[in-house]
Design a protein around this motif. Structure first.
Motif, PDB file in Angstrom:
ATOM      1  N   THR A  20       4.669 -31.308 -40.941  1.00  0.00           N
ATOM      2  CA  THR A  20       5.250 -30.099 -40.335  1.00  0.00           C
ATOM      3  C   THR A  20       5.331 -28.925 -41.304  1.00  0.00           C
ATOM      4  O   THR A  20       5.291 -27.776 -40.887  1.00  0.00           O
ATOM      5  CB  THR A  20       6.666 -30.377 -39.793  1.00  0.00           C
ATOM      6  OG1 THR A  20       7.459 -30.897 -40.863  1.00  0.00           O
ATOM      7  CG2 THR A  20       6.652 -31.342 -38.625  1.00  0.00           C
ATOM      8  N   ALA A  63       7.908 -25.634 -33.233  1.00  0.00           N
ATOM      9  CA  ALA A  63       8.747 -25.127 -32.146  1.00  0.00           C
ATOM     10  C   ALA A  63       9.728 -26.173 -31.642  1.00  0.00           C
ATOM     11  O   ALA A  63       9.477 -27.372 -31.739  1.00  0.00           O
ATOM     12  CB  ALA A  63       7.850 -24.706 -30.986  1.00  0.00           C
ATOM     13  N   SER A  64      10.871 -25.684 -31.129  1.00  0.00           N
ATOM     14  CA  SER A  64      11.713 -26.555 -30.311  1.00  0.00           C
ATOM     15  C   SER A  64      11.491 -26.118 -28.862  1.00  0.00           C
ATOM     16  O   SER A  64      11.341 -24.914 -28.584  1.00  0.00           O
ATOM     17  CB  SER A  64      13.185 -26.460 -30.713  1.00  0.00           C
ATOM     18  OG  SER A  64      13.604 -25.131 -30.706  1.00  0.00           O
ATOM     19  N   GLU A  87      11.932 -27.090 -24.365  1.00  0.00           N
ATOM     20  CA  GLU A  87      12.525 -27.868 -23.275  1.00  0.00           C
ATOM     21  C   GLU A  87      11.533 -27.837 -22.113  1.00  0.00           C
ATOM     22  O   GLU A  87      10.644 -26.965 -22.076  1.00  0.00           O
ATOM     23  CB  GLU A  87      13.900 -27.310 -22.873  1.00  0.00           C
ATOM     24  CG  GLU A  87      13.870 -25.888 -22.404  1.00  0.00           C
ATOM     25  CD  GLU A  87      15.288 -25.341 -22.157  1.00  0.00           C
ATOM     26  OE1 GLU A  87      15.422 -24.559 -21.208  1.00  0.00           O
ATOM     27  OE2 GLU A  87      16.223 -25.685 -22.904  1.00  0.00           O
ATOM     28  N   THR A  95      12.364 -22.817 -27.093  1.00  0.00           N
ATOM     29  CA  THR A  95      13.760 -22.461 -27.351  1.00  0.00           C
ATOM     30  C   THR A  95      13.986 -22.048 -28.804  1.00  0.00           C
ATOM     31  O   THR A  95      15.090 -21.659 -29.177  1.00  0.00           O
ATOM     32  CB  THR A  95      14.687 -23.648 -26.994  1.00  0.00           C
ATOM     33  OG1 THR A  95      14.231 -24.808 -27.708  1.00  0.00           O
ATOM     34  CG2 THR A  95      14.655 -23.943 -25.510  1.00  0.00           C
ATOM     35  N   PRO A 151      12.246 -29.346 -35.771  1.00  0.00           N
ATOM     36  CA  PRO A 151      12.815 -29.638 -34.448  1.00  0.00           C
ATOM     37  C   PRO A 151      11.888 -30.460 -33.549  1.00  0.00           C
ATOM     38  O   PRO A 151      12.322 -30.966 -32.513  1.00  0.00           O
ATOM     39  CB  PRO A 151      13.047 -28.246 -33.845  1.00  0.00           C
ATOM     40  CG  PRO A 151      12.100 -27.340 -34.566  1.00  0.00           C
ATOM     41  CD  PRO A 151      11.887 -27.922 -35.937  1.00  0.00           C
ATOM     42  N   SER A 152      10.612 -30.559 -33.903  1.00  0.00           N
ATOM     43  CA  SER A 152       9.650 -31.343 -33.107  1.00  0.00           C
ATOM     44  C   SER A 152       8.396 -31.528 -33.965  1.00  0.00           C
ATOM     45  O   SER A 152       8.376 -31.147 -35.142  1.00  0.00           O
ATOM     46  CB  SER A 152       9.266 -30.591 -31.821  1.00  0.00           C
ATOM     47  OG  SER A 152       8.378 -29.520 -32.128  1.00  0.00           O
ATOM     48  N   ASN A 153       7.370 -32.093 -33.368  1.00  0.00           N
ATOM     49  CA  ASN A 153       6.081 -32.142 -34.080  1.00  0.00           C
ATOM     50  C   ASN A 153       5.063 -31.248 -33.356  1.00  0.00           C
ATOM     51  O   ASN A 153       3.868 -31.484 -33.427  1.00  0.00           O
ATOM     52  CB  ASN A 153       5.577 -33.578 -34.202  1.00  0.00           C
ATOM     53  CG  ASN A 153       5.153 -34.157 -32.863  1.00  0.00           C
ATOM     54  OD1 ASN A 153       5.665 -33.737 -31.826  1.00  0.00           O
ATOM     55  ND2 ASN A 153       4.227 -35.089 -32.869  1.00  0.00           N
TER      56      ASN A 153
END
Ligand code: UTP
Length: 318
Positions: free
Chosen positions: A181, A187-188, A190, A206, A218-220
């Protein structure tokens, strides 16, 4: 409803698709030195076409005919590639080499190419800011000059469509190994109430962070070098202070718009992405594209298979 409503109606009140593309290609390409000391990385060949031609072709395949190249010092040869070469054409015509004549003419026939210069390399956001007088207040696509996607798995048409519906910012993501990362914008997200496109699912963004450590990510989901932006981004860029690396980051300008209520969506792209910005990705791109070419793919694959076999047996003997 305002143009940037967070809850746009699907009918999109008659908004139309972006018709212009901007290709920021003024960067210093430090990850590819010394090759890029005198040759722009955008002109490195992938088999027999420069990277930049694949990118312009990606834009035109999506129906965009107006392309602004953001160039910098020592990079004007990029523009030459899209110009006519009557001397070369005359020579090929005299030789009766219709195939190469077509190949030489093709770049000049792809799109209307415009250029402007970013005088100092102060970041991607700063570079995109130079497109304002060309683009005005209309939405536009941004295609980074060192990556492209497989033509048979096009991403841009779905992004243009989505932007016309939302009126906001539209990004594309690809999944990376969580350990990686720190090389990307992450990015995060939803789930979006929307749908699946042909090339991947749509998510609502978000938040975004530049190059987080794996434990902070916050994510991949990494940001891919394709954006469709509303004209309002220029005002946000003007209000964006230098961020990561001391550069004016496009990510920060988009974050500013998001916090002001502009909807930001993304497509999680499931297709094939080629990253030519550094040697390993560039080599992988050349091998994949060469292996798929109708004219030399079979011969190249046969040679590559032999090479890998021989290399493996050398490895097992040591
Ligand atoms: P990169 O982050 O890949 O930077 O920029 P770079 O300078 O090209 O390469 P490295 O990291 O030093 O190896 C992403 C895109 O934004 C453009 C680049 O040309 C590339 O297409 N860019 C970046 C600009 O046009 N201007 C800038 O000031 C920075």
């Amino acid at each position: 409803m305002s143009e940037h409503s967070a809850n746009p109606s699907p009918a999109a009140a008659g908004r139309s698709r972006a018709v212009k593309a901007v290709i920021p290609a003024a960067g210093l390409a430090t990850r590819f030195l010394p090759a890029t000391k005198a040759v722009p990385k955008e002109l490195l060949p992938v088999v027999d076409r420069p990277v930049l031609q694949y990118i312009v072709e990606e834009a035109t395949q999506a129906g965009i005919e107006d392309v602004l190249l953001i160039t910098g010092r020592g990079k004007t040869s990029m523009v030459d590639h899209f110009d006519r070469r009557p001397d070369l054409e005359a020579r090929l015509e005299a030789k009766g080499d219709a195939e190469r004549l077509e190949a030489v003419r093709r770049p000049s026939e792809l799109a209307e190419i415009y250029t402007c210069r970013q005088p100092e390399q102060l970041g991607l956001g700063h570079a995109v800011g130079y497109a304002e007088s060309h683009v005005g207040d209309q939405p536009f696509a941004v295609l980074l000059g060192d990556e492209f996607v497989k033509p048979s798995e096009p991403l841009l048409p779905a992004m243009l469509e989505l932007q016309a519906r939302t009126g906001g910012v539209v990004l594309a993501f690809f999944e990376v190994d969580p350990a990686e990362t720190k090389r990307y914008g992450i990015a995060s997200v939803e789930p979006a109430e929307a749908e699946l496109t042909d090339v991947g699912e749509v998510v609502k963004v978000t938040g975004m962070v530049e190059k987080p450590k794996p434990e902070d990510a916050p994510s991949n989901l990494a940001v891919l070098g394709r954006y469709v932006l509303p004209g309002r981004i220029f005002d946000a860029i003007r209000r964006t202070e230098p961020g990561s690396g001391g550069e004016i980051q496009l990510t920060d300008a988009m974050e500013l718009l998001r916090t002001e209520g502009v909807p930001v969506h993304a497509i999680v792209y499931r297709g094939t992405r080629y990253d030519t910005g550094m040697p390993l990705g560039y080599l992988q791109t050349v091998v994949q594209i060469a292996a798929e070419r109708d004219d030399l793919g079979a011969e190249f694959r046969a040679w590559l298979g032999e090479f890998v076999k021989a290399d493996a047996s050398v490895g097992s003997n040591t």
